[in-house]
Design a protein around this motif. Structure first.
Motif, PDB file in Angstrom:
ATOM      1  N   ALA A  61       0.869  -1.162  -0.014  1.00 17.81           N
ATOM      2  CA  ALA A  61       0.048   0.016   0.002  1.00 17.81           C
ATOM      3  C   ALA A  61       0.988   1.204   0.078  1.00 17.81           C
ATOM      4  O   ALA A  61       1.807   1.493   0.761  1.00 17.81           O
ATOM      5  N   THR A  62       0.735   2.147  -0.773  1.00 19.61           N
ATOM      6  CA  THR A  62       1.318   3.234  -1.035  1.00 19.61           C
ATOM      7  C   THR A  62       0.469   4.634  -0.437  1.00 19.61           C
ATOM      8  O   THR A  62       1.251   5.733  -0.431  1.00 19.61           O
ATOM      9  N   SER A  63      -0.550   4.215   0.130  1.00 18.33           N
ATOM     10  CA  SER A  63      -1.385   5.390   0.746  1.00 18.33           C
ATOM     11  C   SER A  63      -2.407   4.777   1.886  1.00 18.33           C
ATOM     12  O   SER A  63      -2.339   3.567   1.744  1.00 18.33           O
ATOM     13  N   ALA A  64      -2.695   5.562   2.859  1.00 18.75           N
ATOM     14  CA  ALA A  64      -3.523   5.007   3.824  1.00 18.75           C
ATOM     15  C   ALA A  64      -4.893   4.489   3.308  1.00 18.75           C
ATOM     16  O   ALA A  64      -5.499   3.582   3.839  1.00 18.75           O
ATOM     17  N   THR A  65      -5.480   5.248   2.147  1.00 19.18           N
ATOM     18  CA  THR A  65      -6.786   4.556   1.465  1.00 19.18           C
ATOM     19  C   THR A  65      -6.299   3.230   0.879  1.00 19.18           C
ATOM     20  O   THR A  65      -7.425   2.489   1.131  1.00 19.18           O
ATOM     21  N   GLU A  66      -5.202   3.166   0.334  1.00 19.72           N
ATOM     22  CA  GLU A  66      -5.073   1.821  -0.168  1.00 19.72           C
ATOM     23  C   GLU A  66      -4.908   0.459   0.903  1.00 19.72           C
ATOM     24  O   GLU A  66      -5.307  -0.389   0.683  1.00 19.72           O
ATOM     25  N   ALA A  67      -4.232   0.961   1.914  1.00 18.17           N
ATOM     26  CA  ALA A  67      -3.977   0.013   2.863  1.00 18.17           C
ATOM     27  C   ALA A  67      -5.317  -0.237   3.807  1.00 18.17           C
ATOM     28  O   ALA A  67      -5.816  -1.429   3.812  1.00 18.17           O
ATOM     29  N   ALA A  68      -6.502   0.763   3.715  1.00 15.91           N
ATOM     30  CA  ALA A  68      -7.796   0.221   4.252  1.00 15.91           C
ATOM     31  C   ALA A  68      -8.644  -0.466   3.284  1.00 15.91           C
ATOM     32  O   ALA A  68      -9.358  -1.460   3.661  1.00 15.91           O
ATOM     33  N   ARG A 104      -5.829   2.353   8.229  1.00 12.95           N
ATOM     34  CA  ARG A 104      -5.601   3.790   7.587  1.00 12.95           C
ATOM     35  C   ARG A 104      -5.019   4.465   8.865  1.00 12.95           C
ATOM     36  O   ARG A 104      -3.906   5.066   8.633  1.00 12.95           O
ATOM     37  N   ASP A 105      -5.527   4.295  10.053  1.00 12.82           N
ATOM     38  CA  ASP A 105      -4.769   5.111  11.085  1.00 12.82           C
ATOM     39  C   ASP A 105      -3.457   4.286  11.439  1.00 12.82           C
ATOM     40  O   ASP A 105      -2.326   5.030  11.608  1.00 12.82           O
ATOM     41  N   ALA A 106      -3.297   3.030  11.239  1.00  9.65           N
ATOM     42  CA  ALA A 106      -1.970   2.305  11.485  1.00  9.65           C
ATOM     43  C   ALA A 106      -1.004   2.762  10.424  1.00  9.65           C
ATOM     44  O   ALA A 106       0.318   2.903  10.462  1.00  9.65           O
ATOM     45  N   VAL A 111       4.259   4.916   9.001  1.00 14.21           N
ATOM     46  CA  VAL A 111       4.981   6.085   8.080  1.00 14.21           C
ATOM     47  C   VAL A 111       5.604   7.063   8.907  1.00 14.21           C
ATOM     48  O   VAL A 111       6.702   7.509   8.820  1.00 14.21           O
ATOM     49  N   ALA A 112       4.633   7.632   9.939  1.00 10.88           N
ATOM     50  CA  ALA A 112       5.428   8.913  10.594  1.00 10.88           C
ATOM     51  C   ALA A 112       6.427   8.472  11.875  1.00 10.88           C
ATOM     52  O   ALA A 112       7.440   9.044  11.626  1.00 10.88           O
ATOM     53  N   SER A 113       6.143   7.174  12.276  1.00 11.43           N
ATOM     54  CA  SER A 113       7.173   6.654  12.976  1.00 11.43           C
ATOM     55  C   SER A 113       8.421   6.560  12.328  1.00 11.43           C
ATOM     56  O   SER A 113       9.477   6.563  13.018  1.00 11.43           O
TER      57      SER A 113
END
Length: 174
Positions: A61-68, A104-106, A111-113
């Motif tokens: 997944a390259t975005s939070a939406t894709e991960a979701a 999405r949250d994960a 990525v932030a961490s």
């Protein structure tokens, strides 16, 4: 006697043979040629698959939406970067994630961490996979030693692999 009998029954149980396709060395070679000197998990798993080794389904997944979109059941999310070989140390792993909103949250947290841990890291995405069933985690690796040639490494895996350092090396072929 009961333990011996249980061991004997397990030991004598016929092996289950799984029909796998023949290894495709050409595909594996192409995948390795296209990869850099350090393979991320999303790059290494298809190489193993080309050799007939069973690999779990994976989605980069390259975005939070894709991960979701790929979060179906309990999932493991892992940052993918050749600059972060120890994902857990960088906060780059989330386990037991269920549902699109949690994925999405994960994704965003991982990525932030990872970027807080290594701001210049080449983050290629987050691997989204079904959680593995509980079992023994192992680490396997291969290195080309200048003196002994190709060596295989095996040991305890997971987050304790580096802490315990309980690995062995043996020259190939075994």
């Amino acid at each position: 006697m009961a333990r011996y009998r249980a061991f004997r029954e397990r030991f004598l149980k016929p092996e289950v043979v799984i029909d796998r396709p023949a290894p495709d060395r050409a595909v594996a070679a192409r995948l390795l040629e296209d990869a850099g000197p350090v393979l991320c998990e999303y790059e290494a798993l298809p190489v193993l698959g080309a050799y007939g080794i069973a690999v779990p389904p994976l989605h980069l997944a390259t975005s939070a939406t894709e991960a979701a979109r790929h979060a179906d059941g309990p999932m493991a999310l892992k940052v993918q970067s050749p600059d972060l070989p120890h994902k857990s140390d960088a906060g780059g792993v989330a386990l037991g994630i269920e549902g699109g909103s949690a994925a999405r949250d994960a994704y965003e947290q991982i990525v932030a961490s990872a970027l807080a841990h290594a701001p210049a890291a080449d983050i290629r995405g987050v691997l989204v996979q079904p959680m593995a069933k509980p079992g023994v985690e192992m680490i396997l690796g291969i290195v080309r030693d200048e003196t002994y040639g190709p060596m295989v490494m095996a040991g305890l895996g997971g987050v304790l692999a580096e802490l315990i350092g309980d690995v062995v090396f043996a020259p190939l072929p075994l």
